[in-house]
Every structure is written in structure tokens, then in C-alpha cells.
Design an enzyme around this catalytic site. Structure first.
Site, PDB file in Angstrom:
ATOM      1  N   LYS A   1       0.857  -1.182   0.000  1.00 42.88           N
ATOM      2  CA  LYS A   1       0.000   0.000   0.000  1.00 42.88           C
ATOM      3  C   LYS A   1       0.896   1.235   0.000  1.00 42.88           C
ATOM      4  O   LYS A   1       1.499   1.594   1.015  1.00 42.88           O
ATOM      5  CB  LYS A   1      -0.915  -0.017   1.229  1.00 42.88           C
ATOM      6  CG  LYS A   1      -1.893   1.116   1.254  1.00 42.88           C
ATOM      7  CD  LYS A   1      -1.573   2.034   2.425  1.00 42.88           C
ATOM      8  CE  LYS A   1      -2.392   3.291   2.414  1.00 42.88           C
ATOM      9  NZ  LYS A   1      -1.838   4.320   1.535  1.00 42.88           N
TER      10      LYS A   1
ATOM     11  N   GLU B   1      10.130   1.140  10.212  1.00 39.81           N
ATOM     12  CA  GLU B   1      11.108   2.206   9.939  1.00 39.81           C
ATOM     13  C   GLU B   1      10.377   3.507  10.201  1.00 39.81           C
ATOM     14  O   GLU B   1       9.570   3.946   9.380  1.00 39.81           O
ATOM     15  CB  GLU B   1      11.574   2.143   8.473  1.00 39.81           C
ATOM     16  CG  GLU B   1      12.332   0.883   8.104  1.00 39.81           C
ATOM     17  CD  GLU B   1      13.775   0.918   8.577  1.00 39.81           C
ATOM     18  OE1 GLU B   1      14.232   1.951   9.090  1.00 39.81           O
ATOM     19  OE2 GLU B   1      14.448  -0.116   8.445  1.00 39.81           O
TER      20      GLU B   1
ATOM     21  N   CYS C   1      13.688  10.978   6.711  1.00 37.27           N
ATOM     22  CA  CYS C   1      13.681  10.544   8.100  1.00 37.27           C
ATOM     23  C   CYS C   1      15.064  10.661   8.736  1.00 37.27           C
ATOM     24  O   CYS C   1      15.176  10.758   9.948  1.00 37.27           O
ATOM     25  CB  CYS C   1      13.198   9.110   8.188  1.00 37.27           C
ATOM     26  SG  CYS C   1      14.130   8.045   7.095  1.00 37.27           S
TER      27      CYS C   1
ATOM     28  N   GLU D   1      10.261  16.235  14.675  1.00 39.59           N
ATOM     29  CA  GLU D   1      10.766  16.231  13.302  1.00 39.59           C
ATOM     30  C   GLU D   1      10.148  17.424  12.568  1.00 39.59           C
ATOM     31  O   GLU D   1       8.930  17.520  12.482  1.00 39.59           O
ATOM     32  CB  GLU D   1      10.207  14.964  12.634  1.00 39.59           C
ATOM     33  CG  GLU D   1      11.189  13.981  12.148  1.00 39.59           C
ATOM     34  CD  GLU D   1      10.498  12.807  11.452  1.00 39.59           C
ATOM     35  OE1 GLU D   1       9.294  12.548  11.644  1.00 39.59           O
ATOM     36  OE2 GLU D   1      11.199  12.133  10.699  1.00 39.59           O
TER      37      GLU D   1
HETATM   38  P1  NAP Z   1       2.479   8.379   7.812  1.00 38.66           P
HETATM   39  O1  NAP Z   1       1.434   9.393   8.003  1.00 38.66           O
HETATM   40  O2  NAP Z   1       2.807   7.485   8.928  1.00 38.66           O
HETATM   41  O3  NAP Z   1       2.058   7.554   6.513  1.00 38.66           O
HETATM   42  C1  NAP Z   1       2.848   6.503   6.011  1.00 38.66           C
HETATM   43  C2  NAP Z   1       1.954   5.479   5.362  1.00 38.66           C
HETATM   44  O4  NAP Z   1       1.057   4.948   6.340  1.00 38.66           O
HETATM   45  C3  NAP Z   1       1.076   6.006   4.239  1.00 38.66           C
HETATM   46  O5  NAP Z   1       0.989   5.028   3.239  1.00 38.66           O
HETATM   47  C4  NAP Z   1      -0.265   6.199   4.932  1.00 38.66           C
HETATM   48  O6  NAP Z   1      -1.373   6.087   4.086  1.00 38.66           O
HETATM   49  C5  NAP Z   1      -0.278   5.007   5.864  1.00 38.66           C
HETATM   50  N1  NAP Z   1      -1.172   5.149   7.005  1.00 38.66           N
HETATM   51  C6  NAP Z   1      -1.554   6.266   7.655  1.00 38.66           C
HETATM   52  N2  NAP Z   1      -2.352   5.954   8.701  1.00 38.66           N
HETATM   53  C7  NAP Z   1      -2.479   4.599   8.705  1.00 38.66           C
HETATM   54  C8  NAP Z   1      -3.147   3.656   9.533  1.00 38.66           C
HETATM   55  N3  NAP Z   1      -3.868   4.044  10.596  1.00 38.66           N
HETATM   56  N4  NAP Z   1      -3.048   2.355   9.229  1.00 38.66           N
HETATM   57  C9  NAP Z   1      -2.328   1.944   8.176  1.00 38.66           C
HETATM   58  N5  NAP Z   1      -1.667   2.782   7.347  1.00 38.66           N
HETATM   59  C10 NAP Z   1      -1.731   4.096   7.618  1.00 38.66           C
HETATM   60  O7  NAP Z   1       3.873   9.042   7.431  1.00 38.66           O
HETATM   61  P2  NAP Z   1       4.182  10.116   6.303  1.00 38.66           P
HETATM   62  O8  NAP Z   1       3.813  11.456   6.817  1.00 38.66           O
HETATM   63  O9  NAP Z   1       3.608   9.693   5.007  1.00 38.66           O
HETATM   64  O10 NAP Z   1       5.768   9.955   6.192  1.00 38.66           O
HETATM   65  C11 NAP Z   1       6.652  10.683   6.923  1.00 38.66           C
HETATM   66  C12 NAP Z   1       7.160   9.893   8.118  1.00 38.66           C
HETATM   67  O11 NAP Z   1       7.838   8.720   7.664  1.00 38.66           O
HETATM   68  C13 NAP Z   1       8.196  10.653   8.902  1.00 38.66           C
HETATM   69  O12 NAP Z   1       7.967  10.492  10.277  1.00 38.66           O
HETATM   70  C14 NAP Z   1       9.511  10.004   8.499  1.00 38.66           C
HETATM   71  O13 NAP Z   1      10.537  10.144   9.435  1.00 38.66           O
HETATM   72  C15 NAP Z   1       9.095   8.594   8.300  1.00 38.66           C
HETATM   73  N6  NAP Z   1      10.048   7.873   7.454  1.00 38.66           N
HETATM   74  C16 NAP Z   1      10.852   6.945   8.033  1.00 38.66           C
HETATM   75  C17 NAP Z   1      11.792   6.266   7.261  1.00 38.66           C
HETATM   76  C18 NAP Z   1      12.703   5.243   7.885  1.00 38.66           C
HETATM   77  O14 NAP Z   1      13.310   4.479   7.136  1.00 38.66           O
HETATM   78  N7  NAP Z   1      12.823   5.177   9.193  1.00 38.66           N
HETATM   79  C19 NAP Z   1      11.884   6.529   5.898  1.00 38.66           C
HETATM   80  C20 NAP Z   1      11.034   7.478   5.331  1.00 38.66           C
HETATM   81  C21 NAP Z   1      10.116   8.145   6.135  1.00 38.66           C
HETATM   82  P3  NAP Z   1      -2.058   7.402   3.458  1.00 38.66           P
HETATM   83  O15 NAP Z   1      -1.041   8.009   2.595  1.00 38.66           O
HETATM   84  O16 NAP Z   1      -3.198   6.839   2.692  1.00 38.66           O
HETATM   85  O17 NAP Z   1      -2.452   8.252   4.617  1.00 38.66           O
END
Ligand code: NAP
Length: 491
Positions: free
Chosen positions: A189, A263, A297, A394
Site C-alpha cells: 500500500k 522504519e 527521516c 521532526e
Molecule cells: P504516515 O502518516 O505514517 O504515513 C505513512 C503510510 O502509512 C502512508 O501510506 C499512509 O497512508 C499510511 N497510514 C496512515 N495511517 C495509517 C493507519 N492508521 N493504518 C495503516 N496505514 C496508515 O507518514 P508520512 O507522513 O507519510 O511519512 C513521513 C514519516 O515517515 C516521517 O515520520 C519520516 O521520518 C518517516 N520515514 C521513516 C523512514 C525510515 O526508514 N525510518 C523513511 C522514510 C520516512 P495514506 O497516505 O493513505 O495516509
């Protein structure tokens, strides 16, 4: 066709890499979705595409397909799975420009960075094509002569992957390549902002059989996530995204004791000691902080600079940052693109406002750029202190807050004073200090005299509330394998 001219001015309508549906059991399909959702270009606000808003029912179908296909995929010789992944890698490299154009259009990062991401993603596919053939077991000297003991490794089964928008190609490749390499099947997804880069089309063209890799596009992440976590045919969830959503997924997986790899978010310290090579430190800060407009991240989130070089570092960094061209990622020379959406922009703005209201000074930038896109001017703040929001959260934007420190003990305490533990960086000359600081930082990854640490050959991942598991390197395959112990008796 659900694509608009805002997309097809960058990528041909007839591109074999554009698909406007999900992908289930080898079929491009909208499932039963009755609604659509729009994909936007963050640089212009234009609609690029409308895709079917798939949900729990389609996710269930994809899981059923992945479950049925998994035993035959796992039974194929590793060399055959490796050959398919190798073909996938070659397709990505050969078509990097076209894939990068799709990525820049929906995500906003400068075209050269998008091309870099495609090659970075391809490198993971290549790495795990190679690694597929090296999933070794072990023999163990038995404590008695009538027994032989050994360990074999087997795929965990069906894997659900959920990925964010900031590296829409690489985050999927980093999960799907090792999973497929070792014999798992996948239901993926992608983030709702960046579904066009979801790569299934390449897997299909590389010869990945039906059911092995499925993609669900939709904006109801929670519904799709609940099905992936709650369906007992799925044996593992691999998630990249925010710590907040990671927690929800871990809770949802608890009932079935489902394996999870997470991650999650970071709050990376970037430390510059008095004896650092200052030019290298400035270059490192530029690379770590402003790549992807600060939306990574592993981005430097808090920059700690020792008193002796604080003013010189701040001045040199601000001069370079002020000269960084900001704009649409398709314009030549642009180094900083838009933020992903209004929410991202508002967060960056509020962090800067909070810091300034508590006494920080803006050396350069500090404002949103007016217009249709979600741009924020690359910013350097001085006089930043631990009571400000930028110290704890962040920022996920092109803002470098500079904290002043005096001693090694003091900066290590400040750097570790966070629930996150993904990446940290420091610049120093003295070898004794290098070891001492590297060992004392409570992070999964530490960049020493460099601002760039990501590589398919390295184990990427965090400790504390930044996650569980590793991606890349030989360790990345372990996340998709079960260990089975065999004991032969009565010999
Ligand atoms: P996010 O809001 O957590 O969303 C990530 C993914 O999760 C999206 O596909 C989102 O879908 C989905 N999602 C949201 N709520 C969900 C739920 N309740 N159940 C299942 N899936 C759900 O994060 P983001 O804002 O897109 O990304 C930024 C974050 O990712 C930052 O905190 C960054 O540090 C972290 N990140 C970490 C790494 C690492 O390797 N550690 C790498 C890259 C990014 P939708 O898009 O449909 O909402």
C-alpha cells in the site's frame, strides 16, 4: 484514461510505466471501488491523475491471491527468483529518466534527485537479486553423537507493506526486493500522495508471476492497514512512516503476534566539533538537511555546533543556503522543491514561528513562498534552545536550527535526549573523540564526517522509538525469514 495533461506534459500518455489502477493477482484493476481520489503535483497544485479509491475488500482479494501464489514462488530455485529481480533492476536503470519524471511530478523533488532515487531503489533490487542465492543455513555441533543439528531459513509468507510519500520508489523497493528474493509474496500500500511510483508495473514487465506482488491504491490508509494487520493469511507487516502510525500498526498486529518491521520517524542530531573540517561540515549539513527539501527521516533535525566555530559555521552555512535555487523540480538547476502538501508546509512554518517567538534569529529564509505550490524558503536559525519545538519534533522541512554547545558530555546528553534513535551525524578530527562519540550516540546509524549514509549495502534502521528491524545489506533479508531448527536423532 484518468491522467491529466498536467502529468502528460512530463510523461507520455502512452508510457508503459503509467497505470491508473491497483494491481491484484496479475490484473490491473479498480476492484469494486466506486470513488476516486486525486493525485496532485505539489509544485503547482494541479491534478495529475484520479485513481480508484480501493479499500479493505480489495486488500482482502490481494491477500488471498498472494497467499495462493506464495508456496509455488517459494519453491522456485533461488536462482530463478534472482534472475527475475535482476531483470527488474535492469528495467529500472534503463528507464530511470521516465520513472524519475513520474516521481518528480507527484512528489516534487528535483528531477536529478528523483533520478537518484530511482537508481537507489534499483540498487536494492540488484542487491537482493544477488542475496537471494546466499540465504545460508548452519550446522551445529550436537551435544551427543547420535544426533545432528542444523538450521534452515524459510520465507515468512505473505507480507503487507505500507510506505510513505517521501521516497515513493525506494521505500517500496527496500521491502519488496528482499521479500520476493527469499520467497515471500507481497501486498503493498503506497502513500496516497504518491501511488504512481509504486513500481508494480516494473515487476510485471520483469516477469514476476501473478499474485506475487500486489498493489492497493487508496486514501483510506487505516482501513487498508486494519485488513493487512487483521487478516491471518498475512504473516508480517513492514511499515515505513511516522512513529504514531507505527504504534497503531504494532497494536493491531498484537492479537495475532504478527511480525513487524518498523522504519519510523527520527530527530537526527548533527554535531560539529571545534576541530572539524568546517567546509566538509557545511557540505555535510547541506546534503543531510536540504536534500528532498528536508523531508527525509534521516535529515539533520538539530544542528549542535561547538562554541569555537559556531559563528563561522553559521555564516558559511547561511551563505550557501541563501544561494540554493528553489522551485519546480522540473526546472533546471533547482535544488529545493516544494513540501509535499499544505499540512507539511504549515508544520514547518509553525516550527519557525515558535523558535522565533522564543528568541531564535533567522539568518536566511524563514518564510513560505507565495504562489500555487507548497514552497518554504531554505532557512538557517541561530540562537536555538532546547525549549523550542524544533528541538523535540521532526520538522520535515528545509530548516536548520543551530544550537550552541561547549563540551562533549553536554552535547552527547542533548543529542540522546529524545525518544527517537534513527540517524546521527558528527564532524570531528580527533580519533579518540570520534570513537567515544560514535559509541555514545544512541542511534541505529551514525555518519562520521559525512552527511550521506544511505546505501543498499548498509543496514538501515533505528533504535528506541525509531523502529524495529533493518533494511538493506545482508541483514535486510533476515526480516523476511524464519529460522527453523532441525534435529535428526537415533543415528
Ligand atoms: P504516515 O502518516 O505514517 O504515513 C505513512 C503510510 O502509512 C502512508 O501510506 C499512509 O497512508 C499510511 N497510514 C496512515 N495511517 C495509517 C493507519 N492508521 N493504518 C495503516 N496505514 C496508515 O507518514 P508520512 O507522513 O507519510 O511519512 C513521513 C514519516 O515517515 C516521517 O515520520 C519520516 O521520518 C518517516 N520515514 C521513516 C523512514 C525510515 O526508514 N525510518 C523513511 C522514510 C520516512 P495514506 O497516505 O493513505 O495516509
Amino acid at each position: 484514461m484518468a491522467f491529466t495533461t498536467a502529468l502528460t506534459k512530463h510523461v507520455s500518455f502512452s508510457s508503459r510505466f503509467l497505470r491508473d489502477t491497483g494491481y491484484i493477482d496479475g490484473v490491473w484493476t479498480a476492484g469494486d471501488a466506486s470513488r476516486t481520489f486525486d493525485v496532485l503535483n505539489p509544485a503547482t497544485g494541479e491534478v495529475l491523475a484520479s485513481l480508484p479509491d480501493m479499500g479493505a475488500a480489495e486488500t482482502r482479494d490481494a491477500i488471498t491471491a498472494a497467499h495462493a501464489a506464495q508456496p509455488a514462488w517459494a519453491a522456485r530455485p533461488a536462482k530463478e527468483r534472482a534472475a527475475i529481480l535482476r531483470k527488474w533492476h535492469e528495467l529500472m536503470v534503463a528507464n530511470a529518466d521516465e520513472l524519475a519524471a513520474i516521481l518528480t511530478a507527484e512528489m516534487g523533488k528535483p528531477f536529478a534527485e528523483a533520478r537518484g532515487e530511482i537508481l537507489y531503489a534499483a540498487a536494492y533490487v540488484e542487491w537482493y537479486a544477488e542475496e537471494a542465492k546466499r540465504i545460508y543455513g548452519e550446522t551445529i555441533p550436537a551435544p551427543s553423537n547420535d544426533k545432528r543439528m542444523m538450521v534452515i531459513k524459510q520465507p515468512v509468507g505473505v507480507v503487507g507493506t505500507i510506505t510513505p510519500w517521501n521516497f515513493p520508489a525506494a521505500m517500496i523497493a527496500r521491502k519488496v526486493a528482499p521479500a520476493l528474493a527469499v520467497g515471500c509474496t507481497v501486498v503493498s500500500k503506497p502513500a496516497e500522495q504518491t501511488p504512481l511510483s509504486a513500481l508494480a508495473v516494473l515487476a510485471e514487465q520483469a516477469g514476476v508471476p501473478a499474485g506475487i506482488f500486489n498493489v492497493i491504491v487508496g486514501e483510506d490508509g487505516p482501513a487498508i492497514g486494519k485488513e493487512l494487520c487483521g487478516n491471518d493469511k498475512v504473516r508480517k507487516i513492514s511499515f515505513t512512516g511516522s512513529t504514531e502510525v507505527g504504534r497503531i500498526l504494532m497494536r493491531q498486529c498484537a492479537d495475532q503476534i504478527k511480525k513487524v518491521s518498523l522504519e519510523l520517524g527520527g530527530n537526527a542530531p548533527f554535531i560539529v566539533f571545534d576541530d572539524a573540517d568546517l567546509d566538509a561540515a557545511v557540505e555535510g549539513a547541506l546534503a543531510s538537511k536540504y536534500r528532498n527539501a528536508g523531508q527525509t527521516c534521516v535529515c539533520a533535525n538539530r544542528l549542535y555546533v561547538q562554541s569555537g566555530v559556531y559563528d563561522a559555521f553559521a555564516a558559511r552555512l547561511a551563505a550557501k543556503v541563501a544561494a540554493m535555487p528553489v522551485g519546480d523540480g522540473f526546472e533546471a538547476g533547482v535544488m529545493v522543491g516544494p513540501l509535499i502538501d499544505d499540512k507539511g508546509l504549515a508544520k514547518v512554518e509553525s516550527h519557525v514561528e515558535d523558535a522565533v517567538s522564543k528568541g531564535a534569529k533567522v539568518l536566511t529564509g524563514g518564510k513560505r513562498i507565495k504562489g500555487a505550490g507548497t514552497f518554504f524558503s531554505p532557512t538557517v536559525l541561530t540562537g536555538v534552545t532546547s525549549g523550542m519545538q524544533v528541538a523535540r519534533e521532526e520538522t520535515f522541512g528545509p530548516v536548520a536550527p543551530l544550537f550552541r554547545f561547549d563540551t562533549v558530555e553536554d552535547v552527547i546528553a542533548q543529542a540522546n535526549d529524545t525518544e527517537f534513535g534513527l540517524a546521527a551525524y558528527f564532524f570531528a578530527g580527533d580519533l579518540k573523540k570520534v570513537w567515544r562519540v560514535a559509541e555514545a550516540l544512541e542511534y541505529g546509524m551514525v555518519g562520521i564526517n559525512t552527511g550521506l549514509i544511505s546505501s543498499e549495502a548498509a543496514p538501515f534502521g533505528g533504535i528506541k522509538q525509531s523502529g524495529l528491524g533493518r533494511e538493506g545489506s545482508r541483514h535486510g533479508a533476515d526480516d523476511y525469514l524464519e529460522i527453523k531448527y532441525l534435529c535428526i536423532g537415533n543415528l
